[in-house]
Write a protein that holds these residues in place. Structure first.
Motif, PDB file in Angstrom:
ATOM      1  N   PHE A   3     120.400 136.555 141.723  1.00 28.38           N
ATOM      2  CA  PHE A   3     120.117 136.630 143.161  1.00 28.38           C
ATOM      3  C   PHE A   3     121.180 137.447 143.885  1.00 28.38           C
ATOM      4  N   ILE A   4     122.468 137.096 143.668  1.00 25.70           N
ATOM      5  CA  ILE A   4     123.546 137.738 144.418  1.00 25.70           C
ATOM      6  C   ILE A   4     123.628 139.226 144.117  1.00 25.70           C
ATOM      7  N   VAL A   5     123.456 139.597 142.847  1.00 25.94           N
ATOM      8  CA  VAL A   5     123.573 141.014 142.509  1.00 25.94           C
ATOM      9  C   VAL A   5     122.361 141.785 143.025  1.00 25.94           C
ATOM     10  N   MET A   6     121.185 141.170 142.965  1.00 28.25           N
ATOM     11  CA  MET A   6     119.976 141.897 143.338  1.00 28.25           C
ATOM     12  C   MET A   6     119.721 141.919 144.848  1.00 28.25           C
ATOM     13  N   VAL A   7     120.380 141.028 145.589  1.00 27.18           N
ATOM     14  CA  VAL A   7     120.107 140.981 147.023  1.00 27.18           C
ATOM     15  C   VAL A   7     120.654 142.241 147.703  1.00 27.18           C
ATOM     16  N   ASP A   8     121.695 142.828 147.112  1.00 23.45           N
ATOM     17  CA  ASP A   8     122.314 144.005 147.705  1.00 23.45           C
ATOM     18  C   ASP A   8     121.396 145.235 147.670  1.00 23.45           C
ATOM     19  N   PRO A   9     120.910 145.620 146.468  1.00 27.01           N
ATOM     20  CA  PRO A   9     119.970 146.745 146.454  1.00 27.01           C
ATOM     21  C   PRO A   9     118.707 146.455 147.259  1.00 27.01           C
ATOM     22  N   PHE A  10     118.308 145.192 147.274  1.00 26.83           N
ATOM     23  CA  PHE A  10     117.118 144.816 148.044  1.00 26.83           C
ATOM     24  C   PHE A  10     117.342 145.081 149.530  1.00 26.83           C
ATOM     25  N   LEU A  11     118.514 144.676 150.037  1.00 28.81           N
ATOM     26  CA  LEU A  11     118.822 144.893 151.452  1.00 28.81           C
ATOM     27  C   LEU A  11     118.905 146.384 151.765  1.00 28.81           C
ATOM     28  N   THR A  12     119.492 147.144 150.838  1.00 23.79           N
ATOM     29  CA  THR A  12     119.606 148.580 151.057  1.00 23.79           C
ATOM     30  C   THR A  12     118.217 149.214 151.156  1.00 23.79           C
ATOM     31  N   ALA A  13     117.353 148.809 150.226  1.00 19.46           N
ATOM     32  CA  ALA A  13     115.999 149.345 150.228  1.00 19.46           C
ATOM     33  C   ALA A  13     115.289 148.977 151.530  1.00 19.46           C
ATOM     34  N   LEU A  14     115.521 147.748 151.954  1.00 19.51           N
ATOM     35  CA  LEU A  14     114.892 147.269 153.175  1.00 19.51           C
ATOM     36  C   LEU A  14     115.362 148.086 154.367  1.00 19.51           C
ATOM     37  N   LYS A  15     116.657 148.379 154.364  1.00 16.99           N
ATOM     38  CA  LYS A  15     117.256 149.129 155.468  1.00 16.99           C
ATOM     39  C   LYS A  15     116.625 150.513 155.559  1.00 16.99           C
ATOM     40  N   ASP A  16     116.371 151.119 154.378  1.00 12.64           N
ATOM     41  CA  ASP A  16     115.826 152.478 154.379  1.00 12.64           C
ATOM     42  C   ASP A  16     114.336 152.501 154.675  1.00 12.64           C
ATOM     43  N   ASP A  17     113.626 151.540 154.096  1.00 12.72           N
ATOM     44  CA  ASP A  17     112.167 151.630 154.131  1.00 12.72           C
ATOM     45  C   ASP A  17     111.525 150.866 155.267  1.00 12.72           C
ATOM     46  N   LEU A  18     112.174 149.791 155.707  1.00  9.75           N
ATOM     47  CA  LEU A  18     111.529 148.922 156.683  1.00  9.75           C
ATOM     48  C   LEU A  18     111.195 149.643 157.989  1.00  9.75           C
ATOM     49  N   PRO A  19     112.163 150.407 158.585  1.00 13.29           N
ATOM     50  CA  PRO A  19     111.833 151.063 159.861  1.00 13.29           C
ATOM     51  C   PRO A  19     110.619 151.962 159.748  1.00 13.29           C
ATOM     52  N   VAL A  20     110.569 152.749 158.660  1.00 14.86           N
ATOM     53  CA  VAL A  20     109.452 153.672 158.468  1.00 14.86           C
ATOM     54  C   VAL A  20     108.157 152.884 158.334  1.00 14.86           C
ATOM     55  N   LEU A  21     108.234 151.818 157.550  1.00 15.14           N
ATOM     56  CA  LEU A  21     107.046 150.992 157.306  1.00 15.14           C
ATOM     57  C   LEU A  21     106.520 150.398 158.609  1.00 15.14           C
ATOM     58  N   VAL A  22     107.447 149.795 159.380  1.00 13.49           N
ATOM     59  CA  VAL A  22     107.041 149.156 160.634  1.00 13.49           C
ATOM     60  C   VAL A  22     106.453 150.193 161.582  1.00 13.49           C
ATOM     61  N   ALA A  23     107.111 151.371 161.639  1.00  9.75           N
ATOM     62  CA  ALA A  23     106.632 152.419 162.542  1.00  9.75           C
ATOM     63  C   ALA A  23     105.227 152.868 162.150  1.00  9.75           C
ATOM     64  N   SER A  24     104.989 152.975 160.830  1.00  2.01           N
ATOM     65  CA  SER A  24     103.657 153.437 160.415  1.00  2.01           C
ATOM     66  C   SER A  24     102.597 152.368 160.683  1.00  2.01           C
ATOM     67  N   ILE A  25     103.011 151.093 160.543  1.00  2.68           N
ATOM     68  CA  ILE A  25     102.074 150.018 160.892  1.00  2.68           C
ATOM     69  C   ILE A  25     101.753 150.093 162.389  1.00  2.68           C
ATOM     70  N   GLY A  26     102.819 150.278 163.185  1.00  4.37           N
ATOM     71  CA  GLY A  26     102.632 150.391 164.627  1.00  4.37           C
ATOM     72  C   GLY A  26     101.710 151.549 164.964  1.00  4.37           C
ATOM     73  N   ASP A  27     101.893 152.642 164.238  1.00  3.94           N
ATOM     74  CA  ASP A  27     101.088 153.833 164.440  1.00  3.94           C
ATOM     75  C   ASP A  27      99.619 153.543 164.182  1.00  3.94           C
ATOM     76  N   SER A  28      99.366 152.878 163.078  1.00  3.96           N
ATOM     77  CA  SER A  28      97.979 152.603 162.712  1.00  3.96           C
ATOM     78  C   SER A  28      97.346 151.579 163.644  1.00  3.96           C
ATOM     79  N   LEU A  29      98.182 150.786 164.312  1.00  4.95           N
ATOM     80  CA  LEU A  29      97.648 149.821 165.266  1.00  4.95           C
ATOM     81  C   LEU A  29      97.420 150.454 166.629  1.00  4.95           C
ATOM     82  N   GLY A  30      97.645 151.772 166.712  1.00  2.00           N
ATOM     83  CA  GLY A  30      97.345 152.472 167.950  1.00  2.00           C
ATOM     84  C   GLY A  30      98.525 152.603 168.886  1.00  2.00           C
TER      85      GLY A  30
END
Lengths: 383, 252
Positions: A279-306
């Protein structure tokens, strides 16, 4: 559901209690052995970190989980192991000599730290171990002739009997796996023999332990020494994995991460150390991935919702800003540990056991099986 | 000299004399009970015998040996085991593990051997286990072998504590209020077991107890204490008829 009919005392002594375990652990070992050929180099490297953290986790499990002596100084033991490796290697001492030597040295230091622990309990012991960690950190920074001070120290690739073992090689992966399996077996062996039971006895009632013939002083010191020695071994592997060590790598934060390993994993069994390390070792890359991908993902969801493109862009930037804010990682760590203590004090391994039981008993599982209840029977203990 | 002797022992906490110049001796094979009102110093005497407290003055002798200075963890090895008034079991371990801790004073294996679990350790473990099973059978605890202590009812824990003490194969067992918190039926069972411990296992019993029915039923001799001082000693009937004892319990 499996019912085991016991006909022999050996059945209670055995580590693998029945044939099912042979299968499941056999498969696990096979997967671990095949992993370097199945996974990319990044995941293999992460797995090596999981192993190193798990070795420290097993060490801390012996001291904190079984003996009940909390320590926030394990980063210092790791540092002593790592620096022993670095210094010995620079003197030309071979790996097969300095590897056990690091364990012995940290074991002796651990025993010395154990002595004050004879008089300290709970929070006071935690503070004493923190103080010890600070002392070690300071010594590493000042003792320049050996440690090169704050400049840090380069550690060359591991040399095993003339065979070079670089940090990214399969051989290094297998070495770490071997040390982890060894540490786990050692811990399990202790637990099924008088010493391990004495540790557990000290955790649960010192008074009773004493009158059952347990020499508290000797066993606390033993527990500290064993735990420190195993951490020292992890330190050598850590040094070779990092290839560069400096005092600021071994701070209080690292010690806290180690404590988190066993709390999140579940501080009542060796399994917990492994779950926690993953858990401890994998939470770090997970957070990094989240940091990079989450904004784009949320924005695209927002986009598709109009959402309008400007609003979506703004949202993305805002999230990216939050994601890269300083201290976010620490805050999320803190949140995770709080959630575990509140909702699953038995950690990931405890959750695992509950899920397993659910399937074993299916469809007869009762919801109240693990309902946590306050106990009102409480007695004053004289320590 | 006799089997177990307490010679003029005193224990002082600051100005409070918890135990004041108490002497008595226990002969081998008897059931000796200490009674007294709350705070009379009964448990303090037990804690002195198991060396959790250091006496202010006086000596303790066990089988002609002065044990006043012996460290607490060696008392079990000498053959004195005890139970506690408020149950001091290892809560988060199975009953089996608890009883095996009772065997700790007979452990012969070293740390290195145990880490590698060499054949010698396995042999020793089986031997310990065999002894533990004898005690389990003696006290009828088969149903709880792999149960965690934390989940067991109070009455069972009380018996398990006696079992743990028996696992160390003592010559003298100290029972601190074996019937406290037990119902009538469980107290009955306990009184049978106490007598069995003496008659079948040949273990001398030194006991602190409040329940006079139990005391009368099992004890050979009784010692009454109040405010740390000996009031009377003798057979249960003698002690109960003693005017000082009646005064201490009922008020004069």
């Amino acid at each position: 559901m499996r019912f085991i009919f016991k006909t022999d005392y050996d059945q209670d002594i055995r580590i693998l209690k029945h044939s099912g375990y042979w299968w499941s652990y056999g498969v696990l070992l096979a997967v671990m052995l095949a992993a370097p050929y199945l996974l990319g180099s990044y995941l293999q490297s992460q797995l090596v970190f999981v192993f190193i953290y798990a070795i420290v986790g097993v060490a801390l499990m012996i001291l904190t989980g079984f003996t009940g002596q909390a320590s926030l100084g394990h980063a210092a033991f790791l540092a002593i192991g790592a620096y022993t490796a670095g210094f010995m290697q620079s003197l030309g001492v071979p790996f097969i000599v300095y590897f056990p030597l690091a364990a012995i040295l940290t074991g002796v230091v651990g025993a010395l730290v154990g002595f004050p622990a004879l008089r300290l309990h709970g929070i006071y012991l935690v503070i004493a171990t923190i103080a010890f960690a600070f002392i070690v950190e300071e010594v590493l920074a000042r003792w320049e002739s050996v440690t090169h001070g704050n400049e840090g120290m380069r550690v060359r690739a591991l040399d095993l009997l003339g065979m070079p073992v670089p940090r990214d090689s399969e051989a290094f992966y297998y070495l770490c796996l071997l040390v982890l399996v060894g540490a786990v077996l050692l811990a399990l062996n202790l637990l099924r023999s008088p010493t391990g039971r004495a540790f557990v006895a000290i955790r649960d009632s010192e008074t009773a332990g004493k009158s059952m013939g347990i020499d508290l002083a000797a066993y606390k010191v033993k527990s500290f020494a064993i735990s420190a020695a195993i951490t020292g071994l992890a330190g050598v592997l850590f040094a070779h994995k990092m290839t560069f060590i400096s005092p600021e790598m071994f701070t209080l934060l690292l010690s806290i991460e180690f404590i988190m390993v066993i709390i999140i994993g579940g501080a009542f069994g060796v399994h917990g150390a492994i779950f926690g390390a993953i858990f401890i070792v994998m939470v770090d890359p997970f957070l990094t991935a989240l940091k990079d991908d989450l904004p784009v993902l949320v924005a695209s969801i927002g986009d598709s919702l109009g959402m309008s493109p400007e609003a979506a862009g703004q949202l993305r930037e805002k999230l990216a800003k939050i994601g890269s804010a300083a201290g976010l990682k620490g805050a999320i760590y803190g949140l995770i540990i709080m959630m575990f203590i509140l909702f699953e004090p038995y950690g990931l391994y405890g959750r695992w056991l509950k899920v397993k039981l659910f399937f074993q008993l299916f469809p007869l599982y009762k919801r109240a099986t693990f309902k946590r209840q306050k106990t009102y029977v409480k007695s004053e203990r004289n320590r | 000299m006799s089997f177990f002797t307490v010679d003029g022992i005193s224990l002082q906490f600051g100005g409070l004399k918890a135990v004041d110049n108490v002497s008595f001796s226990v002969t081998k094979g008897e059931i000796f009970t200490i009674i007294g009102p709350n705070g009379a110093g009964k448990t303090s005497i037990f804690n002195l015998i198991s060396r959790l407290y250091d006496p202010t003055s006086g000596r303790l002798f066990f089988e002609d040996r002065d044990i006043t200075e012996v460290p607490p963890h060696q008392i079990a090895k000498l053959g004195i085991a005890r139970t506690f008034q408020n149950i001091e079991l290892f809560e988060n371990a199975s009953m089996l593990a608890n009883l095996l801790v009772g065997r700790h004073c007979h452990a012969t294996t070293g740390l290195w051997q145990e880490m590698l679990f060499l054949p010698g350790v396995r042999r020793a473990e089986k031997e310990h286990r065999r002894k533990v099973e004898e005690v389990i059978e003696f006290l009828d605890l088969q149903a709880y072998r792999d149960k965690l202590i934390a989940g067991l009812p109070y009455g069972v824990r009380k018996v398990i504590e006696v079992a743990r003490a028996l696992c160390s194969e003592p010559k003298l067992i100290l029972l601190d209020e074996p019937s406290s918190g037990l119902n009538v039926e469980e107290t009955d069972d306990m009184s049978f077991w106490i007598r069995d411990i003496r008659s079948e296992l040949g273990i001398t019993v030194l006991m602190v107890e409040h329940d006079m029915t139990l005391v009368n039923r099992v004890s050979d001799r009784v010692l009454a204490l109040n405010y740390g001082k000996v009031l009377a000693s003798g057979t249960p009937a003698e002690v109960q008829a003693h005017p000082d004892v009646i005064a201490a319990y009922l008020g004069a």
